[in-house]
Design a protein around this motif. Structure first.
Motif, short mmCIF file in Angstrom:
data_model
loop_
_atom_site.label_atom_id
_atom_site.label_comp_id
_atom_site.label_asym_id
_atom_site.label_seq_id
_atom_site.Cartn_x
_atom_site.Cartn_y
_atom_site.Cartn_z
N ARG A 99 27.50 42.62 135.48
CA ARG A 99 27.14 41.21 135.64
C ARG A 99 28.23 40.52 136.47
O ARG A 99 29.40 40.58 136.13
N VAL A 100 27.83 39.84 137.54
CA VAL A 100 28.80 39.24 138.46
C VAL A 100 29.43 38.00 137.85
O VAL A 100 30.66 37.84 137.87
N PHE A 101 28.62 37.11 137.29
CA PHE A 101 29.13 35.85 136.75
C PHE A 101 29.27 35.93 135.23
O PHE A 101 28.48 36.61 134.55
N LYS A 102 30.26 35.24 134.71
CA LYS A 102 30.56 35.34 133.28
C LYS A 102 29.46 34.79 132.41
O LYS A 102 29.11 35.37 131.38
N GLU A 103 28.86 33.67 132.79
CA GLU A 103 27.88 32.99 131.94
C GLU A 103 26.44 33.17 132.42
O GLU A 103 25.54 32.56 131.88
N SER A 104 26.23 33.98 133.44
CA SER A 104 24.88 34.17 133.97
C SER A 104 24.66 35.62 134.35
O SER A 104 25.55 36.27 134.90
N ASN A 105 23.46 36.11 134.08
CA ASN A 105 23.10 37.48 134.42
C ASN A 105 22.11 37.53 135.58
O ASN A 105 21.45 38.54 135.81
N PHE A 106 21.99 36.44 136.32
CA PHE A 106 21.02 36.38 137.41
C PHE A 106 21.40 37.32 138.56
O PHE A 106 20.53 37.88 139.22
N LEU A 107 22.70 37.53 138.78
CA LEU A 107 23.18 38.41 139.85
C LEU A 107 23.94 39.57 139.23
O LEU A 107 24.88 39.38 138.48
N ARG A 108 23.48 40.80 139.57
CA ARG A 108 24.12 42.02 139.06
C ARG A 108 24.59 42.89 140.23
O ARG A 108 23.94 42.93 141.28
N PHE A 109 25.70 43.58 140.03
CA PHE A 109 26.26 44.49 141.04
C PHE A 109 26.06 45.91 140.55
O PHE A 109 26.55 46.29 139.48
N LYS A 110 25.32 46.73 141.33
CA LYS A 110 25.03 48.11 140.94
C LYS A 110 25.73 49.07 141.89
O LYS A 110 25.71 48.89 143.10
N TYR A 111 26.30 50.15 141.32
CA TYR A 111 27.03 51.13 142.11
C TYR A 111 27.10 52.43 141.33
O TYR A 111 26.96 52.44 140.10
N GLY A 112 27.29 53.54 142.04
CA GLY A 112 27.38 54.81 141.34
C GLY A 112 27.35 56.00 142.28
O GLY A 112 27.85 55.95 143.40
N LEU A 113 26.74 57.10 141.82
CA LEU A 113 26.58 58.32 142.59
C LEU A 113 25.12 58.74 142.57
O LEU A 113 24.44 58.57 141.54
N SER A 114 24.67 59.32 143.68
CA SER A 114 23.26 59.66 143.76
C SER A 114 23.05 60.86 144.68
O SER A 114 23.72 60.99 145.71
N PHE A 115 22.13 61.74 144.29
CA PHE A 115 21.69 62.84 145.14
C PHE A 115 20.38 62.43 145.82
O PHE A 115 19.47 61.91 145.17
N GLN A 116 20.28 62.69 147.12
CA GLN A 116 19.07 62.41 147.88
C GLN A 116 18.57 63.70 148.53
O GLN A 116 19.34 64.38 149.22
N TRP A 117 17.30 64.02 148.30
CA TRP A 117 16.66 65.15 148.97
C TRP A 117 15.56 64.60 149.88
O TRP A 117 14.58 64.02 149.39
N ASN A 118 15.73 64.76 151.19
CA ASN A 118 14.75 64.27 152.18
C ASN A 118 14.07 65.47 152.83
O ASN A 118 14.75 66.33 153.42
N LYS A 119 12.74 65.52 152.72
CA LYS A 119 12.01 66.69 153.21
C LYS A 119 11.00 66.28 154.27
O LYS A 119 10.31 65.26 154.14
N PHE A 120 10.92 67.09 155.35
CA PHE A 120 9.91 66.92 156.40
C PHE A 120 8.96 68.10 156.39
O PHE A 120 9.41 69.26 156.36
N ASP A 121 7.67 67.81 156.43
CA ASP A 121 6.65 68.83 156.58
C ASP A 121 6.24 68.82 158.05
O ASP A 121 5.54 67.91 158.50
N ILE A 122 6.69 69.81 158.82
CA ILE A 122 6.51 69.81 160.27
C ILE A 122 5.10 70.29 160.62
O ILE A 122 4.61 71.29 160.06
N LYS A 123 4.46 69.60 161.54
CA LYS A 123 3.09 69.96 161.92
C LYS A 123 3.04 70.54 163.33
O LYS A 123 4.08 70.72 163.99
N ASP A 124 1.80 70.88 163.79
CA ASP A 124 1.53 71.36 165.17
C ASP A 124 2.25 72.66 165.50
O ASP A 124 2.65 72.90 166.64
N ASN A 125 2.45 73.51 164.45
CA ASN A 125 3.05 74.84 164.65
C ASN A 125 4.46 74.76 165.25
O ASN A 125 4.92 75.66 165.96
N LEU A 126 5.16 73.66 164.94
CA LEU A 126 6.52 73.47 165.43
C LEU A 126 7.53 73.85 164.35
O LEU A 126 7.24 73.83 163.15
N TYR A 127 8.74 74.15 164.80
CA TYR A 127 9.85 74.41 163.89
C TYR A 127 11.15 73.99 164.57
O TYR A 127 11.20 73.81 165.80
#
Length: 355
Positions: free
Chosen positions: A187-215
């Motif tokens: 929580r950013v402000f002491k008396e209000s929870n309207f604004l929050r700061f989020k942070y951490g660690l994350s794994f991302q897996w991005n996949k492409f399915d290639i078409k038209d017989n390409l590689y």
């Protein structure tokens, strides 16, 4: 997929362990040990007498059915009474010996610590009822930082210079992403929870399915799409990134005031998050499935850099209600370095933040 399952299992385990740490304990001070011993003795006595009463009732039932004589019934009652009297005496000794052992080894409960001392079973088949723990600390009045498990998945594609999404070499339906992470929410402000700061660690897996017989074919300085010499059944390209996500989250919440603490809850409220991420590429893989000239089905998994950028960074945003959000992210860093045509990963899907 196996890597995704491994990371999911690890993060869920961390989440479960963090929740199991919040449990109520029996609190006793060192000066209360003598009174505690007497209380447990009373429990032992009560348990044995209740068992004795059940045995005597069974004996009386047998007598009423004339299964045994009056003399036999009296003998059985006397034996039962002697047995449970002896049980009480023995269990008193066991209880006192345990406390003497604790005192001799300076293991009596310390009211300033939270460690478990010992446990005792007081009856046959009975659950453990004596668990001595030191006095627990009072709950923190206000917790400004919590943690969350992040899981997201959806569609994935690439923004390519001079090429529309309709003409993209990647299938719109077959390309997807998965994200799994652990976030802290402050929580950013002491008396209000309207604004929050989020942070951490994350794994991302991005996949492409290639078409038209390409590689993808890796050259000395550049990776390009080429026509495969055989008929491709599948051509999939995946990058795995470890990033640090950072978000500012806006939205109302419910403040609840208790006798000894206050808490803020965002359940059943709308929220908007704006931020970005930065990190490193952990690995790149291309999977090809085709039939060779002999008609045999061939599967290839090729793990190499494919000249992808080592460092990744981008922008992200989400809008949602409660734990569920619509989520979009866009890599400002290009997928491939030194490419003739820039390609930037773009993703759209569903995001879940679990407290």
């Amino acid at each position: 997929m196996q890597n995704i399952i491994k990371h999911l299992t690890l993060l869920i385990s961390i989440f479960v362990v963090s929740q199991l740490q919040a449990q109520d304990t029996l609190t006793v001070a060192k000066q209360d040990v003598s009174k505690m011993i007497e209380d447990y003795k009373e429990r032992i006595k009560k348990a044995e007498l209740e068992t004795l009463k059940e045995e005597v009732d069974n004996i009386n039932d047998r007598l009423d059915r004339e299964d045994i004589t009056f003399e036999e019934a009296e003998k059985l009652k006397k034996e039962a009474a002697e047995k449970h009297a002896k049980n009480i005496e023995n269990r008193y000794i066991i209880l006192e010996n345990k406390f003497e052992l604790m005192e001799r080894n300076n293991d009596l409960p310390d009211p300033d610590k939270k460690s478990t001392v010992f446990s005792i079973n007081i009856g046959d088949g009975q659950k453990e009822i004596v668990e001595v723990k030191a006095k627990k600390s009072p709950p923190k009045y206000d917790i400004r930082t919590g943690n969350q498990l992040l899981f997201a998945m959806g569609f994935n594609n690439a923004i390519i210079d001079g090429v529309s999404l309709d003409d993209s070499p990647y299938k719109l339906g077959g390309s997807g992403f998965v994200e799994l992470g652990w976030l802290w929410n402050t929580r950013v402000f002491k008396e209000s929870n309207f604004l929050r700061f989020k942070y951490g660690l994350s794994f991302q897996w991005n996949k492409f399915d290639i078409k038209d017989n390409l590689y993808f074919e890796k050259g000395a300085e550049e990776t390009t799409l080429q026509v495969f010499p055989n008929d491709l059944k599948k051509a999939k390209f995946r990058t795995t990134n470890l990033v640090i996500p950072v978000f500012f989250e806006f939205g109302p919440s419910t403040k609840k005031e208790y006798k000894d603490r206050i808490r803020y809850f965002t359940d059943d409220h709308f929220k908007v998050g704006i931020g970005g991420y930065g990190g490193v590429n952990l690995g790149t893989q291309q999977k090809l499935v085709y039939e060779d000239e002999f008609g045999d089905r061939v599967k290839q998994k090729i793990k190499t850099s494919y000249n992808t950028n080592t460092f990744v960074y981008g922008l992200a945003a989400y809008i949602g209600y409660g734990d569920l959000s619509l989520y979009a992210k866009y890599d400002l860093s290009t997928i491939f370095k030194d490419a003739t045509v820039d390609q930037n990963n773009i993703s759209l899907g569903i995001r879940v933040d679990l407290d």
